[in-house]
Design an enzyme around this catalytic site. Structure first.
Site, PDB file in Angstrom:
ATOM      1  N   TRP A 189     -14.658  -9.815   3.251  1.00  0.00           N
ATOM      2  CA  TRP A 189     -13.901  -8.859   4.061  1.00  0.00           C
ATOM      3  C   TRP A 189     -14.789  -8.013   4.967  1.00  0.00           C
ATOM      4  O   TRP A 189     -14.291  -7.207   5.750  1.00  0.00           O
ATOM      5  CB  TRP A 189     -13.070  -7.959   3.152  1.00  0.00           C
ATOM      6  CG  TRP A 189     -12.203  -8.758   2.239  1.00  0.00           C
ATOM      7  CD1 TRP A 189     -12.393  -8.982   0.908  1.00  0.00           C
ATOM      8  CD2 TRP A 189     -11.030  -9.512   2.610  1.00  0.00           C
ATOM      9  NE1 TRP A 189     -11.410  -9.803   0.416  1.00  0.00           N
ATOM     10  CE2 TRP A 189     -10.556 -10.152   1.430  1.00  0.00           C
ATOM     11  CE3 TRP A 189     -10.339  -9.705   3.791  1.00  0.00           C
ATOM     12  CZ2 TRP A 189      -9.424 -10.962   1.422  1.00  0.00           C
ATOM     13  CZ3 TRP A 189      -9.208 -10.511   3.786  1.00  0.00           C
ATOM     14  CH2 TRP A 189      -8.765 -11.132   2.615  1.00  0.00           C
TER      15      TRP A 189
ATOM     16  N   ARG B 286       0.833  -1.212   0.000  1.00  0.00           N
ATOM     17  CA  ARG B 286       0.000   0.000   0.000  1.00  0.00           C
ATOM     18  C   ARG B 286       0.862   1.253   0.000  1.00  0.00           C
ATOM     19  O   ARG B 286       0.519   2.266   0.593  1.00  0.00           O
ATOM     20  CB  ARG B 286      -0.951   0.023   1.192  1.00  0.00           C
ATOM     21  CG  ARG B 286      -1.828  -1.201   1.327  1.00  0.00           C
ATOM     22  CD  ARG B 286      -2.761  -1.390   0.154  1.00  0.00           C
ATOM     23  NE  ARG B 286      -3.604  -2.563   0.337  1.00  0.00           N
ATOM     24  CZ  ARG B 286      -4.356  -3.099  -0.630  1.00  0.00           C
ATOM     25  NH1 ARG B 286      -4.354  -2.551  -1.841  1.00  0.00           N
ATOM     26  NH2 ARG B 286      -5.095  -4.154  -0.403  1.00  0.00           N
TER      27      ARG B 286
ATOM     28  N   GLU C 132      -6.912 -11.347   9.195  1.00  0.00           N
ATOM     29  CA  GLU C 132      -6.694 -11.506   7.755  1.00  0.00           C
ATOM     30  C   GLU C 132      -5.724 -12.645   7.446  1.00  0.00           C
ATOM     31  O   GLU C 132      -4.862 -12.537   6.580  1.00  0.00           O
ATOM     32  CB  GLU C 132      -6.199 -10.191   7.144  1.00  0.00           C
ATOM     33  CG  GLU C 132      -7.165  -9.046   7.326  1.00  0.00           C
ATOM     34  CD  GLU C 132      -6.687  -7.743   6.716  1.00  0.00           C
ATOM     35  OE1 GLU C 132      -7.522  -7.021   6.153  1.00  0.00           O
ATOM     36  OE2 GLU C 132      -5.477  -7.448   6.796  1.00  0.00           O
TER      37      GLU C 132
ATOM     38  N   ASP D  79     -11.870   0.075   8.133  1.00  0.00           N
ATOM     39  CA  ASP D  79     -10.525   0.097   7.552  1.00  0.00           C
ATOM     40  C   ASP D  79     -10.266   1.380   6.773  1.00  0.00           C
ATOM     41  O   ASP D  79     -10.343   1.387   5.555  1.00  0.00           O
ATOM     42  CB  ASP D  79     -10.350  -1.117   6.640  1.00  0.00           C
ATOM     43  CG  ASP D  79      -8.901  -1.387   6.284  1.00  0.00           C
ATOM     44  OD1 ASP D  79      -8.017  -0.718   6.834  1.00  0.00           O
ATOM     45  OD2 ASP D  79      -8.651  -2.276   5.454  1.00  0.00           O
TER      46      ASP D  79
ATOM     47  N   ARG E 243     -18.237  -7.127  10.603  1.00  0.00           N
ATOM     48  CA  ARG E 243     -16.824  -6.946  10.914  1.00  0.00           C
ATOM     49  C   ARG E 243     -16.609  -5.801  11.899  1.00  0.00           C
ATOM     50  O   ARG E 243     -15.663  -5.824  12.698  1.00  0.00           O
ATOM     51  CB  ARG E 243     -16.059  -6.694   9.623  1.00  0.00           C
ATOM     52  CG  ARG E 243     -14.607  -6.299   9.806  1.00  0.00           C
ATOM     53  CD  ARG E 243     -13.936  -6.171   8.457  1.00  0.00           C
ATOM     54  NE  ARG E 243     -12.755  -5.350   8.497  1.00  0.00           N
ATOM     55  CZ  ARG E 243     -12.053  -5.025   7.417  1.00  0.00           C
ATOM     56  NH1 ARG E 243     -12.419  -5.469   6.228  1.00  0.00           N
ATOM     57  NH2 ARG E 243     -10.977  -4.260   7.510  1.00  0.00           N
TER      58      ARG E 243
ATOM     59  N   LYS F  22      -7.453   1.182  15.064  1.00  0.00           N
ATOM     60  CA  LYS F  22      -7.771   2.031  13.912  1.00  0.00           C
ATOM     61  C   LYS F  22      -8.877   3.014  14.300  1.00  0.00           C
ATOM     62  O   LYS F  22      -9.766   2.697  15.085  1.00  0.00           O
ATOM     63  CB  LYS F  22      -8.233   1.182  12.732  1.00  0.00           C
ATOM     64  CG  LYS F  22      -7.124   0.342  12.114  1.00  0.00           C
ATOM     65  CD  LYS F  22      -7.513  -0.203  10.754  1.00  0.00           C
ATOM     66  CE  LYS F  22      -6.365  -1.010  10.156  1.00  0.00           C
ATOM     67  NZ  LYS F  22      -6.585  -1.371   8.752  1.00  0.00           N
TER      68      LYS F  22
ATOM     69  N   ASN G  55       2.325  -7.202   8.234  1.00  0.00           N
ATOM     70  CA  ASN G  55       2.296  -8.583   7.761  1.00  0.00           C
ATOM     71  C   ASN G  55       3.751  -9.036   7.646  1.00  0.00           C
ATOM     72  O   ASN G  55       4.322  -9.103   6.564  1.00  0.00           O
ATOM     73  CB  ASN G  55       1.586  -8.686   6.414  1.00  0.00           C
ATOM     74  CG  ASN G  55       0.143  -8.207   6.509  1.00  0.00           C
ATOM     75  OD1 ASN G  55      -0.557  -8.474   7.469  1.00  0.00           O
ATOM     76  ND2 ASN G  55      -0.306  -7.485   5.489  1.00  0.00           N
TER      77      ASN G  55
ATOM     78  N   GLU H 149      -4.651   4.941   1.227  1.00  0.00           N
ATOM     79  CA  GLU H 149      -4.968   3.642   0.617  1.00  0.00           C
ATOM     80  C   GLU H 149      -6.331   3.637  -0.061  1.00  0.00           C
ATOM     81  O   GLU H 149      -6.452   3.335  -1.247  1.00  0.00           O
ATOM     82  CB  GLU H 149      -4.910   2.550   1.682  1.00  0.00           C
ATOM     83  CG  GLU H 149      -5.297   1.177   1.169  1.00  0.00           C
ATOM     84  CD  GLU H 149      -5.329   0.134   2.261  1.00  0.00           C
ATOM     85  OE1 GLU H 149      -5.834  -0.977   1.997  1.00  0.00           O
ATOM     86  OE2 GLU H 149      -4.859   0.404   3.388  1.00  0.00           O
TER      87      GLU H 149
ATOM     88  N   GLU I 263      -4.710   4.591  15.463  1.00  0.00           N
ATOM     89  CA  GLU I 263      -4.009   4.327  14.205  1.00  0.00           C
ATOM     90  C   GLU I 263      -4.660   5.145  13.101  1.00  0.00           C
ATOM     91  O   GLU I 263      -5.832   4.949  12.774  1.00  0.00           O
ATOM     92  CB  GLU I 263      -4.053   2.837  13.877  1.00  0.00           C
ATOM     93  CG  GLU I 263      -3.298   2.480  12.600  1.00  0.00           C
ATOM     94  CD  GLU I 263      -3.254   0.978  12.332  1.00  0.00           C
ATOM     95  OE1 GLU I 263      -2.953   0.224  13.283  1.00  0.00           O
ATOM     96  OE2 GLU I 263      -3.546   0.564  11.198  1.00  0.00           O
TER      97      GLU I 263
END
Length: 841
Positions: free
Chosen positions: A558, A177, A300, A381, A352, A376, A219, A409, A403
């Site tokens: 998602w 990203r 994820e 997201d 979610r 976040k 990740n 993004e 965050e």
């Protein structure tokens, strides 16, 4: 006359590539008039080369020299002096001064300017450097007056997260990203030999009060922990250290198994505990001042403690205990959800948004003291608008960081200008009303509301090797604003922007006015043309998170859903009939969101599932608001181009052209967004636009309806990504395509706009002719010119527009486009608009 001459000089300024960002130290207007109000020498107290006080002295010499052309001596002089150091070093030399100094917290500074003498004292060395940068910022803005300032950071944790991969790959190259080039830290599985840019980055961050960088992707690749790479991480820490920026590290939870050869990564297994303790001890041997760790777990598909039926607290505490002997902390991400179990068809209550609070329920008092939960700002997201995550109101004993994503993004990926400070201010000022008491988000993340010691800010930045750092000059205002708000969230969006503009582009009032207008209108405009009423950003959730694809928002695993059908739209998140998400807030806030009448319209579809004909507080229906907002937002984006063009000659050519190119692109892509979203919901609802705009474009000529040679019609998917649902592509990858038509417009001057698709499969070329005269030629190379995620598809992500202004045509003129494919890109064309000058279709 003098001002005109000065502007002429500015217009002829040497081109700038953006590498210095807001630390250009460019000469201020009438610099010579101010020399008597500046120090003549710099004295550093107990300075050691390679540490922040020594750096502060160097910055003062370089800064004053660049800003005013005054060369400062280093050491005592008979003239005025800038003294910089820690409070303790100053008091050691001047014991009687202790009583007159204010209280400073960690990283805080005291600054006193009096008749050319400057005293800069930090609670620690880093604070002294922050004070020096602040003084330089003040005088760079033309203020050389006497003043006294005590400045303490609002929160102790002010980190940035880089999503850099160990090697090229991931979602977007070597920076996941990332839209500003390759990683400045890593290449081909190892730490780069040349870390010059890493040092320059640390300097920028220190100037805005950032105290730590997590250099690798959340990740995480376990290979970051090999001895060779640990040695490389130590080299990164070495180039950070002069600026007081500490290195943090993101960990792969399964590293004991992936790298260590263990048959488990169970956080309660002694062999795992011992393995991690050995890793941590080895890291601190190399990097004694390492900040700590960042961990993403059980999200994820990432491994985590729940793999072994352990709690998230068990996982976080594993790392916290290894860090405690070294004084490090762990930021443990609350971004936890399982995309493998989310199914909106099988479970109406699936959501979610519920995940973070659900997963952390009952764990507040289970974490070690050096654990900070990184949350976040919203529960999904980084969307264009989300409510504040309710988890902030649940953690009273464990500290939290908010965050924020500086990297755009979902918000245009730096190809669209979106100034984010107004969004962040709105979130930080929101009152969660915990226990019916004032509980603003900014007070929670400062630790003031619940009395926690470790709290603060974490920003996802993702700079790269591009000299603009983020891929766009204007996007750097977001990085600047992040640092400023993390230090003091009471600052205003416009005040921060004014500072940044002056430091980056100079003192020209018109430059200030234009950048302020574009920036302050950018977030509302993007929200209008991408997704409003709380529906989220209607981007392609399955691919690049960039172009429009509202259909992708449902049926995906998602959890970013709109639940749109032929009659209704929106997520029902009420306790009464929906997913129950509203009930995660305090009773006062829950009651507001539970009731459709008290839910703000800008979050209506986040909390309620309603008919398209639902009336808003404005009196408009939901569907008509959609149509109107998308037209309004895209119309605003068109004005950015004409506003910026007023600055020609007032900004160096390199930066002027760079920004202009992106604003022109954004203006065209905002129309793609407008038409795609409006056409999708018109087709789904069957409800026409009251003003008759949607689906009706009188100036357009569809490419598939032109006379074709070497081109053929192609049905685009998703259908709304093409005007008329079709485009044309060359019959083969080696066939030159021609599309021509006879114009029926009255003779005169027109703007000719071609909508085409620039796929990341080749670099096709197109030529536009009128009566066999070449109007213009262009190449499909936006994957190199723009940092946004590349795509191999003909869709809303690759759709673009090329406009040629003031072209003279006659009634009956022949208009022809010639497309030459390249690689696997078949020179696709959507439509041509023949526009009266000044009109946008």
């Amino acid at each position: 006359m003098r001002s005109l001459l000065w502007l002429a000089v500015v217009g002829l300024a040497v081109a700038e590539d953006g590498l210095s960002a807001w630390l250009r130290y460019a000469r201020v207007p009438s610099a010579s008039r101010h020399l008597g109000k500046l120090p003549s020498a710099v004295v550093t107290l107990n300075a050691t080369k390679g540490y922040p006080v020594h750096t502060a002295g160097k910055e003062l010499v370089d800064g004053i020299g660049g800003l005013f052309g005054k060369k400062l001596t280093v050491g005592k002089s008979k003239g005025t002096t800038a003294t910089v150091g820690t409070v303790s070093a100053y008091v050691d030399k001047n014991p009687s001064a202790a009583k007159g100094l204010p209280d400073l917290v960690e990283d805080g500074f005291y600054l006193k300017v009096s008749k050319g003498n400057v005293l800069i004292l930090g609670q620690n060395e880093r604070g002294a450097l922050y004070g020096a940068f602040h003084y330089l910022s003040v005088i760079a803005q033309g203020n050389v007056s006497d003043f006294t300032l005590t400045s303490n950071p609002d929160a102790p944790v002010r980190w940035v997260n880089q999503w850099d991969n160990m090697q090229d790959g991931g979602t977007h190259g070597s920076v996941e990203r990332g839209y500003g080039g390759d990683s400045i830290f890593f290449w081909d599985g190892y730490i780069r030999e040349d870390l010059t840019r890493a040092g320059q980055y640390a300097r920028l961050l220190a100037s805005i009060g950032i105290n730590a960088v997590v250099a690798n992707n959340v990740n995480a690749n376990a290979s970051i922990l090999t001895p060779e790479n640990m040695d490389g991480l130590a080299r990164i820490a070495d180039v950070f250290r002069p600026y007081g920026v500490q290195l943090g590290l993101s960990l792969n939870f399964a590293a004991p198994q992936l790298l260590g050869g263990l048959d488990t990564f169970d956080p309660l297994d002694n062999s795992v505990v011992n393995w991690w303790q050995g890793i941590t001890d080895n890291l601190y041997k190399r990097i004694p001042d390492m900040a700590g760790y960042l961990v993403k777990a059980n999200s994820e598909g990432q491994p985590g403690p729940m793999t072994y039926n352990r709690t998230l607290a068990d996982g976080a505490n594993l790392f916290a205990r290894t860090l405690q002997p070294h004084g490090g902390i762990i930021l443990f991400r609350a971004f936890v959800y399982d995309h493998r179990t989310l199914n909106q068809t099988l479970d109406w209550k699936a959501d979610r948004a519920n995940a973070a609070a659900d997963y952390f329920d009952g764990l507040d008092d289970k974490f070690e003291d050096n654990v900070v939960i990184q949350i976040k700002y919203g529960p999904i997201d980084f969307q264009v608008r989300e409510p504040v995550s309710p988890l902030f109101g649940h953690l009273r004993k464990t500290g939290a960081t908010i965050e924020l994503q500086i990297t755009q993004e979902y918000l245009g990926q730096q190809a669209h200008v979106v100034y984010l400070a107004p969004m962040w201010k709105e979130l930080l000022d929101f009152d969660l009303r915990v226990d019916s008491k004032p509980s603003t988000l900014k007070d929670i993340v400062a630790g003031k509301r619940f009395g926690q010691k470790l709290t603060g800010y974490a920003g996802v930045v993702n700079v790269g090797t591009n000299t603009t750092w983020l891929g766009s000059h204007l996007a750097m205002s977001n990085l600047y604003a992040y640092g400023k708000l993390a230090w003091d969230p009471e600052q205003t969006s416009t005040g921060i922007l004014k500072e940044w503009t002056t430091l980056t582009f100079g003192h020209d009032k018109l430059v200030h006015d234009v950048i302020t207008k574009i920036s302050m209108e950018s977030w509302p405009a993007y929200e209008d043309y991408s997704g409003n009423l709380g529906i989220q950003t209607l981007t392609d959730i399955l691919l690049g998170h960039y172009g429009p694809n509202p259909g992708s928002q449902d049926g995906n695993p998602w959890g970013q859903w709109t639940r749109a059908d032929d009659d209704t739209i929106g997520m029902d998140r009420t306790v009464r009939n929906g997913t129950g998400f509203a009930g995660q807030y305090s009773p006062e806030i829950a009651a507001m969101y539970e009731n459709i009448e008290t839910t703000p319209d800008n979050l209506l579809l986040w909390f309620h599932h309603v008919p398209y004909t639902q009336k808003l507080k404005s009196g408009k229906t939901v569907i008509q608001h959609f149509y109107d907002a998308h037209y309004k937002g895209s119309a605003t984006a068109q004005t950015f181009v004409t506003l910026w063009e007023k600055l020609k000659g007032r900004i160096d050519r390199e930066r002027y052209e760079h920004v202009l190119f992106r604003l022109i692109y954004q203006a065209g892509h905002s129309l793609v967004w407008r038409d795609s979203v409006n056409q999708f919901y018109f087709n789904k609802s069957g409800i026409p636009d009251e003003l008759g705009r949607v689906g009706n474009h009188k100036y357009r000529i569809e490419a598939e309806k032109m006379e074709l040679k070497g081109y053929k019609s192609y049905r685009v998917s998703p259908f709304e990504a093409a005007s008329g649902f079709h485009c044309v592509v060359t019959e083969t990858n080696s066939t030159v395509g021609e599309a021509k038509t006879t114009l029926k417009v009255p003779s005169g001057k027109y703007d000719l706009a071609v909508n085409y698709y620039d796929m990341a499969l080749g670099n096709s070329t197109w030529e536009l002719f009128v009566d066999r005269k070449l109007v213009g030629k262009w190449k499909g190379d936006l994957e190199y010119e723009l940092g946004r995620a590349p795509s191999p598809y003909i869709d809303g992500q690759t759709a673009a527009r090329k406009t040629f202004k003031g072209v003279r045509v006659k009634k009956g003129s022949e208009l022809k486009i010639v497309g030459r494919p390249d690689g696997l890109e078949p020179a696709p064309i959507d439509y041509i608009s023949v526009l009266p000058e000044g009109i946008v279709d």
